[in-house]
Design a protein around this motif. Structure first.
Motif, PDB file in Angstrom:
ATOM      1  N   LEU A 126     125.838  81.214  57.718  1.00 41.96           N
ATOM      2  CA  LEU A 126     127.498  80.806  57.459  1.00 41.96           C
ATOM      3  C   LEU A 126     128.250  80.818  58.870  1.00 41.96           C
ATOM      4  CD1 LEU A 126     126.524  82.127  54.616  1.00 41.96           C
ATOM      5  CD2 LEU A 126     128.707  83.150  54.352  1.00 41.96           C
ATOM      6  N   ARG A 127     127.680  81.640  59.820  1.00 44.32           N
ATOM      7  CA  ARG A 127     128.650  81.757  60.886  1.00 44.32           C
ATOM      8  C   ARG A 127     128.337  80.339  61.611  1.00 44.32           C
ATOM      9  NH1 ARG A 127     127.241  85.967  62.336  1.00 44.32           N
ATOM     10  NH2 ARG A 127     129.287  87.332  62.239  1.00 44.32           N
ATOM     11  N   GLU A 128     126.824  79.737  61.569  1.00 48.09           N
ATOM     12  CA  GLU A 128     126.655  78.657  62.510  1.00 48.09           C
ATOM     13  C   GLU A 128     127.038  77.520  61.894  1.00 48.09           C
ATOM     14  OE1 GLU A 128     122.241  80.040  63.928  1.00 48.09           O
ATOM     15  OE2 GLU A 128     122.324  79.242  61.793  1.00 48.09           O
ATOM     16  N   ASN A 129     127.221  77.437  60.596  1.00 48.19           N
ATOM     17  CA  ASN A 129     127.956  76.299  59.791  1.00 48.19           C
ATOM     18  C   ASN A 129     129.503  76.199  60.275  1.00 48.19           C
ATOM     19  OD1 ASN A 129     126.946  74.666  57.432  1.00 48.19           O
ATOM     20  ND2 ASN A 129     125.794  76.709  57.502  1.00 48.19           N
ATOM     21  N   LEU A 130     130.136  77.504  60.466  1.00 48.02           N
ATOM     22  CA  LEU A 130     131.244  77.371  60.898  1.00 48.02           C
ATOM     23  C   LEU A 130     131.569  76.860  62.452  1.00 48.02           C
ATOM     24  CD1 LEU A 130     133.010  80.483  59.179  1.00 48.02           C
ATOM     25  CD2 LEU A 130     133.119  78.086  58.562  1.00 48.02           C
ATOM     26  N   GLU A 131     130.599  77.301  63.308  1.00 45.87           N
ATOM     27  CA  GLU A 131     130.507  77.229  64.810  1.00 45.87           C
ATOM     28  C   GLU A 131     130.231  75.545  64.824  1.00 45.87           C
ATOM     29  OE1 GLU A 131     127.511  79.772  65.986  1.00 45.87           O
ATOM     30  OE2 GLU A 131     128.868  81.558  66.344  1.00 45.87           O
ATOM     31  N   VAL A 132     129.363  75.186  64.012  1.00 43.23           N
ATOM     32  CA  VAL A 132     129.167  73.589  64.373  1.00 43.23           C
ATOM     33  C   VAL A 132     130.351  72.787  63.982  1.00 43.23           C
ATOM     34  CG1 VAL A 132     127.881  71.661  63.186  1.00 43.23           C
ATOM     35  CG2 VAL A 132     126.649  73.561  63.568  1.00 43.23           C
ATOM     36  N   ALA A 133     131.372  73.035  63.194  1.00 46.95           N
ATOM     37  CA  ALA A 133     132.523  72.451  62.974  1.00 46.95           C
ATOM     38  C   ALA A 133     133.412  72.701  63.958  1.00 46.95           C
ATOM     39  CB  ALA A 133     133.133  73.179  61.597  1.00 46.95           C
ATOM     40  N   ALA A 134     133.425  73.921  64.624  1.00 47.97           N
ATOM     41  CA  ALA A 134     134.178  74.065  65.812  1.00 47.97           C
ATOM     42  C   ALA A 134     134.042  73.215  67.026  1.00 47.97           C
ATOM     43  CB  ALA A 134     134.279  75.679  66.358  1.00 47.97           C
ATOM     44  N   TYR A 135     132.543  73.326  67.243  1.00 51.31           N
ATOM     45  CA  TYR A 135     132.002  72.438  68.263  1.00 51.31           C
ATOM     46  C   TYR A 135     132.388  71.031  68.302  1.00 51.31           C
ATOM     47  CZ  TYR A 135     129.089  76.332  69.405  1.00 51.31           C
ATOM     48  OH  TYR A 135     128.626  77.645  69.840  1.00 51.31           O
ATOM     49  N   ALA A 136     132.275  70.632  67.091  1.00 47.82           N
ATOM     50  CA  ALA A 136     132.642  69.106  66.750  1.00 47.82           C
ATOM     51  C   ALA A 136     134.310  68.912  67.069  1.00 47.82           C
ATOM     52  CB  ALA A 136     132.363  68.929  65.016  1.00 47.82           C
ATOM     53  N   ALA A 137     134.961  69.780  66.738  1.00 51.87           N
ATOM     54  CA  ALA A 137     136.371  69.957  67.094  1.00 51.87           C
ATOM     55  C   ALA A 137     136.908  70.011  68.671  1.00 51.87           C
ATOM     56  CB  ALA A 137     137.256  70.741  66.205  1.00 51.87           C
ATOM     57  N   GLY A 138     135.859  70.207  69.251  1.00 50.98           N
ATOM     58  CA  GLY A 138     135.979  70.368  70.855  1.00 50.98           C
ATOM     59  C   GLY A 138     136.212  71.842  70.935  1.00 50.98           C
ATOM     60  N   ILE A 139     136.454  73.165  70.353  1.00 51.90           N
ATOM     61  CA  ILE A 139     136.766  74.274  70.555  1.00 51.90           C
ATOM     62  C   ILE A 139     135.291  74.959  70.955  1.00 51.90           C
ATOM     63  CG2 ILE A 139     137.682  76.322  69.211  1.00 51.90           C
ATOM     64  CD1 ILE A 139     138.561  74.221  67.097  1.00 51.90           C
ATOM     65  N   LYS A 140     135.655  75.860  72.075  1.00 52.87           N
ATOM     66  CA  LYS A 140     134.527  76.394  72.768  1.00 52.87           C
ATOM     67  C   LYS A 140     135.014  78.047  73.254  1.00 52.87           C
ATOM     68  CE  LYS A 140     132.431  72.371  74.435  1.00 52.87           C
ATOM     69  NZ  LYS A 140     132.112  71.421  75.490  1.00 52.87           N
ATOM     70  N   GLY A 141     134.336  78.640  73.638  1.00 54.12           N
ATOM     71  CA  GLY A 141     134.585  80.019  74.300  1.00 54.12           C
ATOM     72  C   GLY A 141     135.356  80.873  73.419  1.00 54.12           C
TER      73      GLY A 141
END
Length: 837
Positions: A683-698
């Motif tokens: 679940l966490r990795e699914n959400l993180e993938v979406a964040a990476y796609a939106a340019g959200i990091k750190g």
């Protein structure tokens, strides 16, 4: 255009004659002394490699199998010849023994490999070659080990004389056999064998529906290819006069694949080019002063980059461009039908049942796709299956055609006295079951004519004439020599039907045949169904275009949640409250919606938007405004155009007509139908993938992840490290929405949020979407259920066949009644009456 009735056309015979004729000319040149003896030897080796490359290339091009086993099969033929020559075997015994043993091994490899992916087939054939090479090195009493074994004379048992090895006669024989092999391949090209191999490669599921078993075709293709490889090995032993393990290393496997790619896999001239490449590549490498592997690698990379498909196909395309005539459009046949469709009368109640289902259920893991399905179909009867998306309709058709896949099937299906569930999918075609597919799954590498002929094991002149007659009757005679990809969508659907009708089925199973067709094409299809009724064919058909479906149906069975919920004649079935509820949903009380600010500022506006996929029109003239802070429901049956509209609103799909205008800085997110989660990720990795796609990091990513996790229910927050595949359907839907929220959208578009969910989970998903709306988010719901949309949205838009049929607010008096009518037939009689008044 006219299509020749003969099995072997003049061009096929000419191509078949060219191989032996070229071989005779080449032998005459070799015998004249013009070519130095060492080059004569090289020509003989090139002929051997031509046969070997042909065996690998046709296996790859026709059956889609790339083999690393051919060096071992090649060696088998060579060692068979050498051993036989030293033990008094005849030439015929050597050839038959080598070819027979290789064919048996090839059939095993092909049958075993058909169960696996391309990677595992490569590993299987690699392991076979490695084991075989080790056996050659260790079985010294037969192979001579590293020292090799010499060839001696072979006497013909048929009195054809004695053949000495390493002589000019052997080289001439190699050239002659290569010419004959090319001739056999040319004759096989228009045969049912090649058609069925290509069909099994192109679309295994559709192939099974017409009686082709991909596993059997792979075994057959590999057996024939292995036989040719062994024959090439016999020729090698004759030409060289000595057999040792050196020529049969794994490097040969790589070189063979390179030669096939360089020449053109599946082409006959490409095999000749590949054979010459293998023969003279070492000399060319020496001539330019580079190691042979480097030269081969450079040539292969250049071919892949600049000559896709191989040298021969690339040159052929270039020649066609240079000699190209002006393109001509597809000729359109005259359409003879203009009057209304009138189905034949329904069969009498005393007519025997052709098909009966009792308590049929299908389970995929923990998901029940079908449960307690019972129904019957009489000979000559057309039964329509209706229901919302996810009701189990296609699963029911898959049960009838044996294409359920990994599902567990229970219950009983009796067809013409046969227990159908105990019958293989490939055998059901012979029993008289024909099948079409929702998306017209034709075989792209076969012509229209070949798509019909591949249903036969052997093509005779009469069968070809019957195929021409069938294509003419269905309006495809003018495109018989075209490939499916060259056809517009309507003709593509007709081809799918023609293939199903080729064996004159007693039971015709049609999966959404009207979908994507225009009015005239739907009328023509309805005529074809009526023709089958006149022949006494039983028809089971599902579709969402209810007007055309009911025009040809004798009886209608409605499904919802995998079970029948109603049955009746076309004129009364929609009066059944359970059937209407399955489509329209339960209205219930409207939930608490956020008040609109009254300014109606648009988040997204569509003006005259239309969209088409190839020849299929998905949307027509859509004018729609989604106000900021509102919840808009887009409702319609499957195929109405909702998903296409959702992608255009999202901005990921540009419309082919009209325009889209979005508010400045608007952030949008789309939850697609089916959720499209990464099932193996947590679940966490699914959400993180979406964040990476939106340019959200750190730190921003961690903060966003914490905020989104708080939106999740506690049972999901506690399982953030669990794989998404371990969630229930409703939990996966909530996770899909949460993933979309990682981008902090201003506009959230959710496609079929209730698909496949229990009523309790539907309530939870809608409750969470309502909370987002109350927090100020603009939401667009793409739904099949009018009742659910009416209870959750400020405004509802009903789509019918790609156009807006009615639009309004659920709170308005009379709107829901107008919306119900428009949902089924696309008419808004109240609006028409108001305009006329």
């Amino acid at each position: 255009m006219s299509v020749p009735v003969s099995v072997l056309s003049r061009s096929t015979v000419l191509k078949a004659v060219l191989g032996p004729l070229a071989a005779l000319v080449l032998i005459a040149i070799l015998n004249s002394g013009i070519i130095p003896p060492y080059q004569v030897y090289s020509v003989g080796i090139a002929a051997v490699y031509t046969v070997l490359v042909l065996s690998v290339g046709l296996l790859a091009g026709w059956a889609g199998i790339w083999s690393i086993a051919h060096p071992a099969l090649f060696a088998l033929g060579a060692y068979f010849a050498a051993y036989g020559s030293t033990h008094g075997w005849s030439l015929e015994a050597v050839v038959l023994g080598a070819v027979g043993c290789a064919a048996a091994l090839g059939a095993f490899l092909g049958g075993a490999g058909a169960r696996f992916s391309m990677l595992y087939v490569a590993l299987l054939t690699l392991a076979f070659t490695m084991v075989s090479l080790e056996v050659m090195g260790q079985w010294t009493s037969v192979t001579g080990g590293d020292q090799g074994i010499p060839m001696e004379k072979l006497d013909s048992a048929l009195g054809l004389g004695t053949l000495a090895s390493a002589g000019t006669a052997a080289q001439y024989i190699a050239v002659g056999v290569a010419g004959l092999a090319l001739s056999v391949a040319a004759l096989a090209r228009p045969s049912a064998l090649r058609m069925r191999l290509v069909a099994a490669k192109s679309h295994p599921m559709a192939a099974r529906s017409i009686g082709i078993a991909p596993e059997a075709q792979s075994a057959l293709a590999f057996a024939v290819s292995a036989a040719f490889a062994a024959l090439a090995g016999v020729l090698l032993a004759l030409v060289v006069g000595f057999v040792s393990p050196d020529p049969f290393s794994l490097a040969l496997a790589i070189s063979l694949i390179a030669a096939c790619v360089f020449g053109g896999a599946g082409t006959l001239i490409g095999a000749v080019v590949g054979g010459a490449y293998l023969t003279w590549a070492p000399a060319a490498a020496e001539g330019v002063g580079v190691p042979q592997p480097i030269l081969q690698g450079v040539v292969l990379i250049a071919a892949l980059l600049f000559l896709p498909g191989g040298t021969v196909p690339a040159l052929a395309r270039l020649a066609r461009r240079l000699l190209r005539r002006p393109a001509t459009a597809l000729p359109a046949p005259a359409e003879p039908f203009t009057d209304a469709v009138r189905p034949v009368p329904a069969p009498a109640p005393t007519t025997p049942e052709l098909l009966r289902l009792d308590g049929v259920g299908v389970t995929f893991g923990g998901l029940k796709a079908l449960e307690g399905a019972s129904m019957s179909v009489r000979a000559g009867e057309t039964v329509a299956i209706i229901g919302p998306n996810g009701a189990g309709k296609t699963t029911l058709l898959n049960v009838l055609s044996g294409l359920v896949g990994g599902g567990r099937v229970e219950g009983c299906v009796q067809y013409s006295g046969t227990h159908l569930l105990k019958t293989r999918a490939t055998a059901r075609r012979r029993l008289g079951v024909g099948r079409t597919f929702q998306h017209a799954e034709t075989f792209a590498e076969l012509t229209v004519m070949e798509n019909v002929l591949c249903t036969r094991r052997r093509v005779t002149p009469q069968q070809r004439a019957d195929a021409i007659e069938l294509l003419e009757s269905i309006g495809l005679g003018h495109v018989a020599d075209r490939l499916p990809d060259e056809l517009p969508f309507g003709l593509h659907k007709r081809l799918d039907l023609a293939r199903a009708l080729a064996s004159e089925p007693e039971l015709l199973v049609l999966d959404e045949p009207f979908g994507g067709l225009d009015a005239s094409e739907r009328t023509l299809l309805a005529r074809q169904i009526v023709r089958q009724q006149e022949r006494g064919t039983a028809v089971v058909i599902i579709d969402h275009v209810l007007d055309d479906l009911f025009a040809v149906a004798h009886r209608v069975v409605a499904f919802d949640f995998g079970s029948p919920v109603g049955e009746g004649d076309p004129g009364t079935i929609l009066d059944d409250p359970r059937v209407r509820s399955s489509y329209l949903g339960e209205g219930g009380a409207r939930g608490e919606l956020p008040p609109r600010d009254g300014t109606e500022r648009p988040a997204v506006r569509l003006d005259g938007v239309g969209h088409a996929y190839g020849g299929v029109t998905a949307l027509r003239g859509i004018d729609l405004t989604v106000p900021l802070g509102s919840v808009v429901g887009v409702v319609g049956a499957n195929g109405a155009g909702k998903s296409t509209l959702g992608h255009i609103l999202h901005g990921t799909l540009p419309p082919t007509r009209g325009g889209r205008t979005a508010a400045q800085g608007l952030r949008t997110a789309l939850v697609p139908e089916g959720r499209a989660l990464f099932k193996t990720l947590s679940l966490r990795e699914n959400l993180e993938v979406a964040a990476y796609a939106a340019g959200i990091k750190g730190a921003a990513l961690r903060a966003r992840l914490d905020a989104t996790s708080e939106w999740l229910p506690p049972r999901l927050r506690e399982r953030m490290d669990v794989a998404a595949a371990g969630l229930s359907g409703g939990e996966q839907q909530i996770l899909a929405v949460a993933r979309a929220l990682m981008a902090r959208p201003d506009l959230l578009i959710v496609d079929e949020p209730a698909l496949g969910l229990s009523p309790a989970m539907v309530d939870e998903v809608y409750g969470r979407l309502g909370r987002l709306a109350r927090d100020g988010m603009t939401v667009v719901l793409l739904e099949q259920s009018l009742g659910r949309a009416a209870s959750a949205c400020h405004e509802v838009v009903v789509l019918h066949e790609g156009a807006v049929a009615v639009q309004g607010e659920p709170a308005d008096t009379g709107f829901l009644a107008r919306a119900e009518q428009a949902y089924f037939d696309g008419r808004d009689d109240a609006a028409v009456a108001a305009v006329q008044a």
